[in-house]
Motif scaffolding. Sequence first.
Motif, PDB file in Angstrom:
ATOM      1  N   ILE A  68       0.838  -1.197   0.000  1.00 31.98           N
ATOM      2  CA  ILE A  68       0.000   0.000   0.000  1.00 31.98           C
ATOM      3  C   ILE A  68       0.874   1.249   0.000  1.00 31.98           C
ATOM      4  CG2 ILE A  68      -1.750   1.281   1.301  1.00 31.98           C
ATOM      5  CD1 ILE A  68      -2.864  -1.371   2.258  1.00 31.98           C
ATOM      6  N   ARG A  69       1.999   1.220   0.732  1.00 31.54           N
ATOM      7  CA  ARG A  69       2.925   2.361   0.685  1.00 31.54           C
ATOM      8  C   ARG A  69       3.409   2.590  -0.742  1.00 31.54           C
ATOM      9  NH1 ARG A  69       5.401  -0.175   5.285  1.00 31.54           N
ATOM     10  NH2 ARG A  69       7.339  -0.561   4.109  1.00 31.54           N
ATOM     11  N   ARG A  70       3.692   1.491  -1.458  1.00 29.55           N
ATOM     12  CA  ARG A  70       4.172   1.624  -2.835  1.00 29.55           C
ATOM     13  C   ARG A  70       3.100   2.237  -3.727  1.00 29.55           C
ATOM     14  NH1 ARG A  70       5.508  -3.300  -3.430  1.00 29.55           N
ATOM     15  NH2 ARG A  70       3.697  -4.005  -4.617  1.00 29.55           N
ATOM     16  N   ASN A  71       1.853   1.788  -3.575  1.00 30.41           N
ATOM     17  CA  ASN A  71       0.780   2.351  -4.399  1.00 30.41           C
ATOM     18  C   ASN A  71       0.473   3.795  -4.045  1.00 30.41           C
ATOM     19  OD1 ASN A  71       0.185   0.215  -6.159  1.00 30.41           O
ATOM     20  ND2 ASN A  71      -1.057  -0.828  -4.610  1.00 30.41           N
ATOM     21  N   ALA A  72       0.672   4.155  -2.765  1.00 28.74           N
ATOM     22  CA  ALA A  72       0.426   5.543  -2.339  1.00 28.74           C
ATOM     23  C   ALA A  72       1.652   6.419  -2.539  1.00 28.74           C
ATOM     24  CB  ALA A  72       0.008   5.565  -0.870  1.00 28.74           C
ATOM     25  N   ASP A  73       2.761   5.837  -3.003  1.00 26.99           N
ATOM     26  CA  ASP A  73       4.016   6.569  -3.187  1.00 26.99           C
ATOM     27  C   ASP A  73       4.400   7.274  -1.888  1.00 26.99           C
ATOM     28  OD1 ASP A  73       6.274   7.573  -4.339  1.00 26.99           O
ATOM     29  OD2 ASP A  73       5.273   9.221  -5.396  1.00 26.99           O
ATOM     30  N   ALA A  74       4.462   6.498  -0.805  1.00 27.90           N
ATOM     31  CA  ALA A  74       4.778   7.048   0.516  1.00 27.90           C
ATOM     32  C   ALA A  74       5.722   6.097   1.233  1.00 27.90           C
ATOM     33  CB  ALA A  74       3.507   7.251   1.333  1.00 27.90           C
ATOM     34  N   ASP A  75       6.628   6.677   2.010  1.00 26.46           N
ATOM     35  CA  ASP A  75       7.570   5.885   2.794  1.00 26.46           C
ATOM     36  C   ASP A  75       7.254   6.029   4.277  1.00 26.46           C
ATOM     37  OD1 ASP A  75       9.061   4.972   0.598  1.00 26.46           O
ATOM     38  OD2 ASP A  75      10.201   6.851   0.537  1.00 26.46           O
ATOM     39  N   LEU A  76       7.846   5.177   5.086  1.00 22.19           N
ATOM     40  CA  LEU A  76       7.692   5.282   6.533  1.00 22.19           C
ATOM     41  C   LEU A  76       8.142   6.664   6.997  1.00 22.19           C
ATOM     42  CD1 LEU A  76       9.077   1.796   7.689  1.00 22.19           C
ATOM     43  CD2 LEU A  76       6.695   2.523   7.638  1.00 22.19           C
ATOM     44  N   GLY A  77       7.314   7.292   7.824  1.00 22.51           N
ATOM     45  CA  GLY A  77       7.631   8.624   8.323  1.00 22.51           C
ATOM     46  C   GLY A  77       7.018   9.737   7.504  1.00 22.51           C
ATOM     47  N   ASP A  78       6.652   9.458   6.231  1.00 23.07           N
ATOM     48  CA  ASP A  78       5.944  10.469   5.431  1.00 23.07           C
ATOM     49  C   ASP A  78       4.554  10.709   6.008  1.00 23.07           C
ATOM     50  OD1 ASP A  78       8.139  10.479   3.836  1.00 23.07           O
ATOM     51  OD2 ASP A  78       7.198   9.477   2.106  1.00 23.07           O
ATOM     52  N   THR A  79       3.921  11.771   5.560  1.00 23.95           N
ATOM     53  CA  THR A  79       2.550  12.071   5.982  1.00 23.95           C
ATOM     54  C   THR A  79       1.603  11.820   4.822  1.00 23.95           C
ATOM     55  OG1 THR A  79       3.335  13.758   7.524  1.00 23.95           O
ATOM     56  CG2 THR A  79       1.012  13.844   6.922  1.00 23.95           C
ATOM     57  N   VAL A  80       0.499  11.129   5.091  1.00 21.58           N
ATOM     58  CA  VAL A  80      -0.507  10.848   4.068  1.00 21.58           C
ATOM     59  C   VAL A  80      -1.864  11.356   4.543  1.00 21.58           C
ATOM     60  CG1 VAL A  80       0.668   8.831   3.144  1.00 21.58           C
ATOM     61  CG2 VAL A  80      -0.930   8.558   5.039  1.00 21.58           C
ATOM     62  N   THR A  81      -2.738  11.560   3.587  1.00 20.44           N
ATOM     63  CA  THR A  81      -4.122  11.936   3.890  1.00 20.44           C
ATOM     64  C   THR A  81      -4.995  10.697   3.766  1.00 20.44           C
ATOM     65  OG1 THR A  81      -3.796  14.164   3.039  1.00 20.44           O
ATOM     66  CG2 THR A  81      -6.073  13.388   3.233  1.00 20.44           C
ATOM     67  N   VAL A  82      -5.807  10.475   4.783  1.00 21.73           N
ATOM     68  CA  VAL A  82      -6.702   9.320   4.784  1.00 21.73           C
ATOM     69  C   VAL A  82      -8.131   9.836   4.853  1.00 21.73           C
ATOM     70  CG1 VAL A  82      -7.335   7.172   5.942  1.00 21.73           C
ATOM     71  CG2 VAL A  82      -4.964   7.940   5.976  1.00 21.73           C
ATOM     72  N   GLU A  83      -8.999   9.314   3.980  1.00 19.51           N
ATOM     73  CA  GLU A  83     -10.398   9.732   3.952  1.00 19.51           C
ATOM     74  C   GLU A  83     -11.259   8.562   3.517  1.00 19.51           C
ATOM     75  OE1 GLU A  83     -10.251  12.918   1.209  1.00 19.51           O
ATOM     76  OE2 GLU A  83     -10.066  11.641  -0.564  1.00 19.51           O
ATOM     77  N   PRO A  84     -12.518   8.569   3.893  1.00 19.44           N
ATOM     78  CA  PRO A  84     -13.404   7.484   3.452  1.00 19.44           C
ATOM     79  C   PRO A  84     -13.532   7.474   1.936  1.00 19.44           C
ATOM     80  CG  PRO A  84     -14.382   8.704   5.258  1.00 19.44           C
ATOM     81  CD  PRO A  84     -13.215   9.502   4.803  1.00 19.44           C
ATOM     82  N   ALA A  85     -13.781   6.308   1.365  1.00 18.67           N
ATOM     83  CA  ALA A  85     -13.964   6.171  -0.077  1.00 18.67           C
ATOM     84  C   ALA A  85     -15.122   5.229  -0.330  1.00 18.67           C
ATOM     85  CB  ALA A  85     -12.694   5.646  -0.734  1.00 18.67           C
ATOM     86  N   ASP A  86     -15.900   5.540  -1.350  1.00 16.41           N
ATOM     87  CA  ASP A  86     -17.004   4.671  -1.748  1.00 16.41           C
ATOM     88  C   ASP A  86     -16.485   3.642  -2.740  1.00 16.41           C
ATOM     89  OD1 ASP A  86     -18.864   6.041  -0.190  1.00 16.41           O
ATOM     90  OD2 ASP A  86     -19.177   7.542  -1.763  1.00 16.41           O
ATOM     91  N   ALA A  87     -16.607   2.365  -2.401  1.00 17.71           N
ATOM     92  CA  ALA A  87     -16.138   1.296  -3.284  1.00 17.71           C
ATOM     93  C   ALA A  87     -17.122   0.140  -3.187  1.00 17.71           C
ATOM     94  CB  ALA A  87     -14.733   0.834  -2.897  1.00 17.71           C
ATOM     95  N   GLY A  88     -17.816  -0.106  -4.287  1.00 15.61           N
ATOM     96  CA  GLY A  88     -18.766  -1.203  -4.306  1.00 15.61           C
ATOM     97  C   GLY A  88     -18.118  -2.485  -4.768  1.00 15.61           C
ATOM     98  N   PRO A  89     -18.867  -3.580  -4.770  1.00 18.71           N
ATOM     99  CA  PRO A  89     -18.328  -4.850  -5.257  1.00 18.71           C
ATOM    100  C   PRO A  89     -17.912  -4.737  -6.722  1.00 18.71           C
ATOM    101  CG  PRO A  89     -20.383  -5.180  -4.066  1.00 18.71           C
ATOM    102  CD  PRO A  89     -20.253  -3.713  -4.292  1.00 18.71           C
ATOM    103  N   ALA A  90     -16.776  -5.284  -7.054  1.00 17.59           N
ATOM    104  CA  ALA A  90     -16.290  -5.248  -8.426  1.00 17.59           C
ATOM    105  C   ALA A  90     -16.826  -6.449  -9.188  1.00 17.59           C
ATOM    106  CB  ALA A  90     -14.764  -5.248  -8.453  1.00 17.59           C
ATOM    107  N   ALA A  91     -17.396  -6.186 -10.354  1.00 23.62           N
ATOM    108  CA  ALA A  91     -17.860  -7.276 -11.201  1.00 23.62           C
ATOM    109  C   ALA A  91     -16.701  -7.881 -11.977  1.00 23.62           C
ATOM    110  CB  ALA A  91     -18.931  -6.780 -12.166  1.00 23.62           C
ATOM    111  N   THR A  92     -15.807  -7.023 -12.468  1.00 18.94           N
ATOM    112  CA  THR A  92     -14.653  -7.473 -13.253  1.00 18.94           C
ATOM    113  C   THR A  92     -13.447  -6.628 -12.892  1.00 18.94           C
ATOM    114  OG1 THR A  92     -16.089  -8.081 -15.114  1.00 18.94           O
ATOM    115  CG2 THR A  92     -13.734  -7.888 -15.562  1.00 18.94           C
ATOM    116  N   VAL A  93     -12.333  -7.260 -12.738  1.00 20.57           N
ATOM    117  CA  VAL A  93     -11.070  -6.562 -12.551  1.00 20.57           C
ATOM    118  C   VAL A  93     -10.117  -7.064 -13.635  1.00 20.57           C
ATOM    119  CG1 VAL A  93      -9.064  -6.217 -11.055  1.00 20.57           C
ATOM    120  CG2 VAL A  93     -11.361  -6.215 -10.076  1.00 20.57           C
TER     121      VAL A  93
END
Length: 695
Positions: A68-93
Motif C-alpha cells: 500500500i505504501r508503494r501504491n500511495a508513493d509514501a515511505d515510513l515517516g511520510d505524511t498521508v491523507t486518509v479519507e473514506p472512499a465509496d467502493a462497491g463490489p467489483a464485477a470485473t477486474v
Amino acid sequence: MPHMSVRLPVADAPASLGDRRVGLSASVLSDLGAEPGGTVRVRGGRATVAVAARVDDDPGGACLPEPIRRNADADLGDTVTVEPADAGPAATVTLRLDESMDLTRAAAALRRRLEGTAVSVGDEVTATLLGGALTLTFVVEDVAPSSPGVVGEETEIDVTTDEGTAAVVDDPDLPDADNVVPAATFRELREAAATRLDGRESFAAAGRPTTLGILIEGPRGAGKTTLVESVAAAVDATLVRASAARLRGEGAGDRDRRLDRVVEAASVADRAVVLLDDLEVLGDDGAAATLGDRLRETLDELRAGDGTVVVGVTTDAERVPESLRRGGRFDREVELAPLSVADREAALKSVARDVPLAMDVDFAATATRINGFVLADVAVLVDAALERAVRREGRTAVRQADLDAAMESVDPGGLRDVAVDVPSVSWDEVGGLEAAKREIVRAVYWPLEYADRFERAGIEPPSGVLLHGPPGTGKTLLARAAASLSDANFISVNGPELLNRYVGASERAVRDLFATARENAPAVVFFDEVDAISPKRRGDDTGAGERVVSQLLTELDGLEPLTDVVVVAATNRPDSIDEALLRPGRIEKAVETPLPDEAARREILAIHTRNTPTTAAVDLDALAARTAGYSGGDLAALVREAAMLAIEETIVDEGGGADGPREAIAVDADHFERALAETAPSVDEPGDRAATPPD
C-alpha cells in the motif's frame, strides 16, 4: 455532512495486519466516520484505496503495509491523507501482467488472493502462487462497474499481457494454485521440464531424447506430490499419475491394464507429466520385485515417446531398484530441498488464511524457529495452536503464545528418524565453564550465525569441536546451549547406537545422519561417547568401528559440504579417539570441560536450587566449599537428594495419606547435611572434602 479527512504519519504495519489493509486506531476510525472493513483512500504522492482495519493500540499514525505504501508513493515517516472512499463490489477486474508468462487455470487462485482487497485503476497488485514459488506483479487496468472496487467471490479476473493476449484462463480446477511447494526445488524442476517440453525439436535435431526422467526423494509430508502437480500446471502439461503402493495391492491383470492406460494417456497428450508415486515400496520383498520389473517396462515405453516428463517420487531412493536409477530411465535424482525460511513463512500464511489471528502473531519470526518442518508439519502446527486457542476461550484469535506452545509438541517430519529437538537452553543454565563457553561459542555459534563474516575473512569455519572431560561436567548441556543460541536443530547420537554387526549398516547410518542434518540445517550433530565409534584403528581391524571411522572422515571431509552443520563430539577418554578424526578440517577444536572449582560449584548449586524452596539456613557458599571433586551432575544429584529428604518428611508427618493437610515443602541445612552423607563425587579426583560440618 461530508466525511472528514485526517493527516497521519506513515507507520509500519504488524504482520497480522496482512499486506492489503490499512491499520487505523479506533479514534481515527471514529473521526473518519468509518468502520473496520470499510474502504478508505490514502493519498501520498498518488492516491490508492484499501480496506480499513482497527489496531488495538495507538500506532502513532496509519499502519501501511509495503504494497500500500508503494501504491500511495509514501515511505515510513511520510505524511498521508486518509479519507473514506465509496467502493462497491467489483464485477470485473482487469490486470496487466508486465512479463512474458503464460499462466493457465489460475484465475480462481488469483481471486482468492485478492478477495476482500480494494483496488483502483493504476494500482500495482502483487500475488504469490505455489506458496511464493511464483511471485507476480500486476497493474490494475480496469475495474467494472467503477473504480475503486472490492474484489469478492463473484468478481471475474481477467489478465492480459502487454500485447493484449489472454494470459490467464478462468478455470478453477488448478490443483496446486493455493498450495505451498518448496520454492527452490519447484524452480529447478519447472525449468528442467519446460526446457525439455518447449525445446523438444532442438533435442530431437541433436539426436537427444525428447523425454526426461527425474527421481525425487524427500520425507513424508514434504509436498512431493503437490510439487509435481504444480510443475505440471506451470508448464501447461497434462498430469498422469500412478501409485506403486496401490499397484502393489492389485492383481497382475489389473496392474497391467492400469499401467497401459498411463502410457496411452501420456502418448495422446501433446505435453505430459507422468507421476509415479510411492516408489519406496519397491524395496520390499515378494510382489514388489515383480512390480519393479513391470514399472521398468512402463518407464521404457514412456521414455520412448515424445513430449513426456516422467517424475518418480520416493521417501527413500535407496529402496528404488538400481535398474530404474540409470540413464534412459530416471536420468536425474533430485533431493527435495528443505523449506527455506521464506517457504515456511508462506506455508504458515497459506495454512492460516482463514484462521483468526491476534495482532501479536509474527509468522516471519515463527518461520525462523521451525527448522526441519515439512509442509505437513506446518499444518499440524497451526491446528495445534488453534486447538489451544479454542480450549482457552472457545473459538477466538490465535496468539503468538499459542504458536510457541504448539512448537513444543510438533516434531519436524524431516527429523523423526533421529533424536532431535530445538533446545531452549540459555547460558544461565550452564554454571561455571567460562573458558569452555567461550570456545564453544566460537566453534559452534559463530559459524552458524556469522557465516558471511567467515566468507569475508577468506577462511573456513571449524567443522567440528570435541568436548572432553570427566562425566557430569556439562558437555551435553554446553552443546545444547550453543545450538539454542542459533535456533538450530539439535541431533543427538549416542555413539554405540551407530555400531551394527551387519556389514554396511553402520556406514549407512552415518550417511543418513549427515544427509538429514544437511536437509534440516542449521543443525548441530552431537556425538556422545564418540570414543565408542572412533577408536584408534589397527591394521588388522575390519570391524564396524573402523568402517564407521572411515565413513565419518568421508562426511567431514566434505564430498557434500556441511553448510550450516556443526559437529560436536563428547568423550571422557580423548586419548582413545582415532587421531585422523581430530585433524584440522574435521573435529579440530578440543574444548576441556573440567570439574568445577569452588566458585563454579556455588553457581551450579544456585542454578539447581533456583526452583527449590530452601530455608535461610542453607548456605550455598559453605556447600560449595565442602563439595570439592563434585561434578555438575553430582551437585544436581545432591540437591535432588536433599529435596527428596524434605519430601519424605512431609509424607511421614502426614501419615502417608493423600487427603491430609498439605504441608509446605522446605529444604533446610539438615537435609543437605544428610544428603552430603549419602552422596559422593562420581569422579575420583584429588581434593579436600570435609566429611563433617565445621564446628
